[in-house]
Design a protein around this motif. Structure first.
Motif, PDB file in Angstrom:
ATOM      1  N   THR A  24       0.844  -1.196   0.000  1.00  0.00           N
ATOM      2  CA  THR A  24       0.000   0.000   0.000  1.00  0.00           C
ATOM      3  C   THR A  24       0.875   1.240   0.000  1.00  0.00           C
ATOM      4  N   ASP A  25       0.302   2.338  -0.464  1.00  0.00           N
ATOM      5  CA  ASP A  25       1.021   3.605  -0.455  1.00  0.00           C
ATOM      6  C   ASP A  25       0.019   4.743  -0.453  1.00  0.00           C
ATOM      7  N   LEU A  26       0.470   5.936  -0.063  1.00  0.00           N
ATOM      8  CA  LEU A  26      -0.348   7.131  -0.048  1.00  0.00           C
ATOM      9  C   LEU A  26       0.176   8.124  -1.075  1.00  0.00           C
ATOM     10  N   SER A  27      -0.728   8.904  -1.651  1.00  0.00           N
ATOM     11  CA  SER A  27      -0.305   9.923  -2.606  1.00  0.00           C
ATOM     12  C   SER A  27       0.545  10.996  -1.939  1.00  0.00           C
ATOM     13  N   ASN A  28       0.419  11.149  -0.626  1.00  0.00           N
ATOM     14  CA  ASN A  28       1.236  12.100   0.132  1.00  0.00           C
ATOM     15  C   ASN A  28       1.321  11.600   1.567  1.00  0.00           C
ATOM     16  N   LYS A  29       2.530  11.415   2.066  1.00  0.00           N
ATOM     17  CA  LYS A  29       2.699  10.896   3.423  1.00  0.00           C
ATOM     18  C   LYS A  29       2.990  11.995   4.445  1.00  0.00           C
ATOM     19  N   LEU A  42      -6.378  12.721   0.203  1.00  0.00           N
ATOM     20  CA  LEU A  42      -5.294  11.817  -0.166  1.00  0.00           C
ATOM     21  C   LEU A  42      -5.862  10.593  -0.871  1.00  0.00           C
ATOM     22  N   ILE A  43      -5.023   9.957  -1.670  1.00  0.00           N
ATOM     23  CA  ILE A  43      -5.397   8.697  -2.305  1.00  0.00           C
ATOM     24  C   ILE A  43      -4.554   7.585  -1.694  1.00  0.00           C
ATOM     25  N   LEU A  44      -5.215   6.584  -1.156  1.00  0.00           N
ATOM     26  CA  LEU A  44      -4.520   5.377  -0.713  1.00  0.00           C
ATOM     27  C   LEU A  44      -4.763   4.303  -1.765  1.00  0.00           C
ATOM     28  N   PHE A  45      -3.675   3.711  -2.267  1.00  0.00           N
ATOM     29  CA  PHE A  45      -3.802   2.680  -3.284  1.00  0.00           C
ATOM     30  C   PHE A  45      -2.917   1.509  -2.914  1.00  0.00           C
ATOM     31  N   GLY A  46      -3.272   0.363  -3.398  1.00  0.00           N
ATOM     32  CA  GLY A  46      -2.489  -0.817  -3.043  1.00  0.00           C
ATOM     33  C   GLY A  46      -2.759  -1.985  -3.958  1.00  0.00           C
ATOM     34  N   ALA A  47      -2.001  -3.043  -3.730  1.00  0.00           N
ATOM     35  CA  ALA A  47      -2.132  -4.282  -4.499  1.00  0.00           C
ATOM     36  C   ALA A  47      -1.948  -5.443  -3.550  1.00  0.00           C
ATOM     37  N   ARG A 174      -8.181   1.034  -4.272  1.00  0.00           N
ATOM     38  CA  ARG A 174      -7.886   2.419  -3.874  1.00  0.00           C
ATOM     39  C   ARG A 174      -9.049   2.985  -3.071  1.00  0.00           C
ATOM     40  N   THR A 175      -8.752   4.041  -2.315  1.00  0.00           N
ATOM     41  CA  THR A 175      -9.785   4.785  -1.600  1.00  0.00           C
ATOM     42  C   THR A 175      -9.271   6.192  -1.368  1.00  0.00           C
ATOM     43  N   ASN A 176     -10.150   7.081  -1.022  1.00  0.00           N
ATOM     44  CA  ASN A 176      -9.781   8.455  -0.686  1.00  0.00           C
ATOM     45  C   ASN A 176      -9.767   8.631   0.825  1.00  0.00           C
ATOM     46  N   VAL A 177      -8.778   9.364   1.300  1.00  0.00           N
ATOM     47  CA  VAL A 177      -8.674   9.688   2.728  1.00  0.00           C
ATOM     48  C   VAL A 177      -8.971  11.180   2.868  1.00  0.00           C
ATOM     49  N   HIS A 178     -10.030  11.503   3.592  1.00  0.00           N
ATOM     50  CA  HIS A 178     -10.470  12.894   3.749  1.00  0.00           C
ATOM     51  C   HIS A 178      -9.979  13.431   5.109  1.00  0.00           C
ATOM     52  N   PRO A 184      -6.175  17.002  13.696  1.00  0.00           N
ATOM     53  CA  PRO A 184      -5.116  17.205  14.700  1.00  0.00           C
ATOM     54  C   PRO A 184      -3.725  17.007  14.110  1.00  0.00           C
ATOM     55  N   VAL A 185      -2.768  17.619  14.760  1.00  0.00           N
ATOM     56  CA  VAL A 185      -1.369  17.506  14.347  1.00  0.00           C
ATOM     57  C   VAL A 185      -0.741  16.290  15.010  1.00  0.00           C
ATOM     58  N   GLY A 186       0.071  15.555  14.264  1.00  0.00           N
ATOM     59  CA  GLY A 186       0.761  14.408  14.840  1.00  0.00           C
ATOM     60  C   GLY A 186       0.941  13.276  13.856  1.00  0.00           C
ATOM     61  N   GLU A 187       1.250  12.102  14.404  1.00  0.00           N
ATOM     62  CA  GLU A 187       1.502  10.917  13.591  1.00  0.00           C
ATOM     63  C   GLU A 187       0.223  10.090  13.440  1.00  0.00           C
ATOM     64  N   PHE A 188      -0.067   9.694  12.215  1.00  0.00           N
ATOM     65  CA  PHE A 188      -1.225   8.870  11.900  1.00  0.00           C
ATOM     66  C   PHE A 188      -0.757   7.474  11.477  1.00  0.00           C
ATOM     67  N   ILE A 189      -1.590   6.490  11.728  1.00  0.00           N
ATOM     68  CA  ILE A 189      -1.343   5.117  11.283  1.00  0.00           C
ATOM     69  C   ILE A 189      -2.442   4.727  10.298  1.00  0.00           C
ATOM     70  N   VAL A 190      -2.032   4.220   9.145  1.00  0.00           N
ATOM     71  CA  VAL A 190      -2.978   3.766   8.124  1.00  0.00           C
ATOM     72  C   VAL A 190      -2.797   2.255   7.975  1.00  0.00           C
ATOM     73  N   GLU A 191      -3.820   1.488   8.388  1.00  0.00           N
ATOM     74  CA  GLU A 191      -3.747   0.030   8.331  1.00  0.00           C
ATOM     75  C   GLU A 191      -4.711  -0.514   7.283  1.00  0.00           C
ATOM     76  N   THR A 192      -4.234  -1.486   6.534  1.00  0.00           N
ATOM     77  CA  THR A 192      -5.038  -2.142   5.511  1.00  0.00           C
ATOM     78  C   THR A 192      -5.165  -3.619   5.856  1.00  0.00           C
ATOM     79  N   PHE A 193      -6.392  -4.135   5.815  1.00  0.00           N
ATOM     80  CA  PHE A 193      -6.663  -5.538   6.125  1.00  0.00           C
ATOM     81  C   PHE A 193      -7.325  -6.194   4.917  1.00  0.00           C
TER      82      PHE A 193
END
Length: 251
Positions: A24-29, A42-47, A174-178, A184-193
Motif C-alpha cells: 500500500t502507499d499514499l499519494s502524500n505521506k 489523499l489517495i490510498l492505493f495498493g495491491a 484504492r480509496t480516498n482519505v479525507h 489534529p497535528v501528529g503521527e497517523f497510522i494507516v492500516e489495511t486488512f
C-alpha cells in the motif's frame, strides 16, 4: 498525484507480487498545515498478491483504518433545569483518537462477524477506550461513548464506513482519505486488512504525518513551550487591536 498513482499501478502490474504480499502507499505521506489550510484529500492505493486463498481466484474484501494521534476528550451531558440547559454530568477520556476513519469494499457486517473485527480493533466500538472515574479508570458508559463518536463525527474527525474502497483491477484497490481543516497535528497510522470468507488473511501498516509549518509552526511551538508568555502576548495583541480599532473608528 494522479501521475504517481498511474506509475505505481504500472509497476505493480509489471512485477510479481510475492506470496502473502500486500503493498500500500499514499499519494502524500506528509501534510503541512499553513494559514490557508482547508483540509486535504489523499489517495490510498495498493495491491494484494496471493494470501492463504488466492485473491485472483476468489473474492476478497479490503478494510482500511486511519487513526490519528491520541488526545484527551471530555464529554458533557446536559439536563434542563427550569427554563435553561446546564451541564449535569461529564466524563473524561484520557486517550481517544483525534481522527478515526474506517473504509471498506462493503459494509463491515457483510465482510465478517463482529468478533473478527473486535480482535483487530476495527470499528469505533471496538476501540479500547477507558474513562476516568472516582475509582480510577473504567469502561465508559455506552451513552458517553456514543456521544463522543457523535460529536467528533459532526466535526468531520470520525468517519465510520462513510468512504468506500474500490477494487480497480486484479488485486488492485484504492480509496480516498479525507482530512478536515481541523485535523489534529501528529503521527497517523494507516492500516489495511484483507478479509476472505470472514477471516483476516493479510495486513499492512504505513505512517502519515500531519504537521504545522511556517508561522503556524512557530506559534504552535511558542504556545505549547511557553504558555504563560504566549498568554501575555495574546493579551497585548488583543489590547493593541482594540486600541487601533478605536483610533480608526474616530476618523
Amino acid at each position: 498525484m494522479i501521475a504517481r498513482l498511474a506509475i505505481f499501478c504500472g509497476l505493480l502490474l509489471g512485477l510479481a507480487v510475492p506470496v502473502n504480499g500486500l503493498v500500500t502507499d499514499l499519494s502524500n505521506k506528509r501534510i503541512e498545515i499553513r494559514y490557508s489550510f482547508s483540509g486535504a484529500e489523499l489517495i490510498l492505493f495498493g495491491a494484494v498478491g496471493s494470501t492463504n486463498i488466492d485473491v485472483r481466484q476468489d473474492d476478497y474484501d479490503v478494510v482500511i483504518v486511519v487513526r490519528g494521534p491520541e488526545s484527551a476528550a471530555v464529554v458533557r451531558k446536559k439536563a434542563k433545569v427550569g427554563a435553561i440547559w446546564v451541564n449535569q454530568d461529564n466524563l473524561r477520556f484520557p486517550s481517544a483518537p483525534g481522527y478515526y476513519a474506517v473504509a471498506a469494499t462493503r459494509p463491515l457486517k457483510e465482510i465478517a462477524n463482529p468478533v473478527a473485527f473486535a480482535s483487530y480493533g476495527i470499528g469505533f466500538h471496538n476501540l479500547p477506550l477507558v474513562a476516568e472515574t472516582g475509582a480510577g479508570l473504567a469502561m465508559p458508559d455506552p451513552e458517553f461513548r456514543d456521544a463522543l463518536f457523535r460529536l467528533r463525527s459532526n466535526e468531520g474527525l470520525y468517519r465510520q464506513e462513510r468512504d468506500e474502497v474500490a477494487i480497480i483491477g486484479q488485486g488492485l484497490f484504492r480509496t480516498n482519505v479525507h482530512l478536515p481543516a481541523n485535523v489534529p497535528v501528529g503521527e497517523f497510522i494507516v492500516e489495511t486488512f484483507i478479509f476472505q470468507h470472514g477471516s483476516m488473511r493479510s495486513r499492512n501498516r504505513i505512517a502519515l504525518t500531519v504537521d504545522k509549518e511556517g508561522f503556524e509552526r512557530a506559534a504552535y511551538n511558542f504556545a505549547h513551550g511557553y504558555p504563560f508568555w504566549y498568554g501575555i502576548v495574546a493579551v497585548f495583541v488583543a489590547l493593541g487591536a482594540g486600541w487601533l480599532a478605536g483610533v480608526l473608528g474616530r476618523k
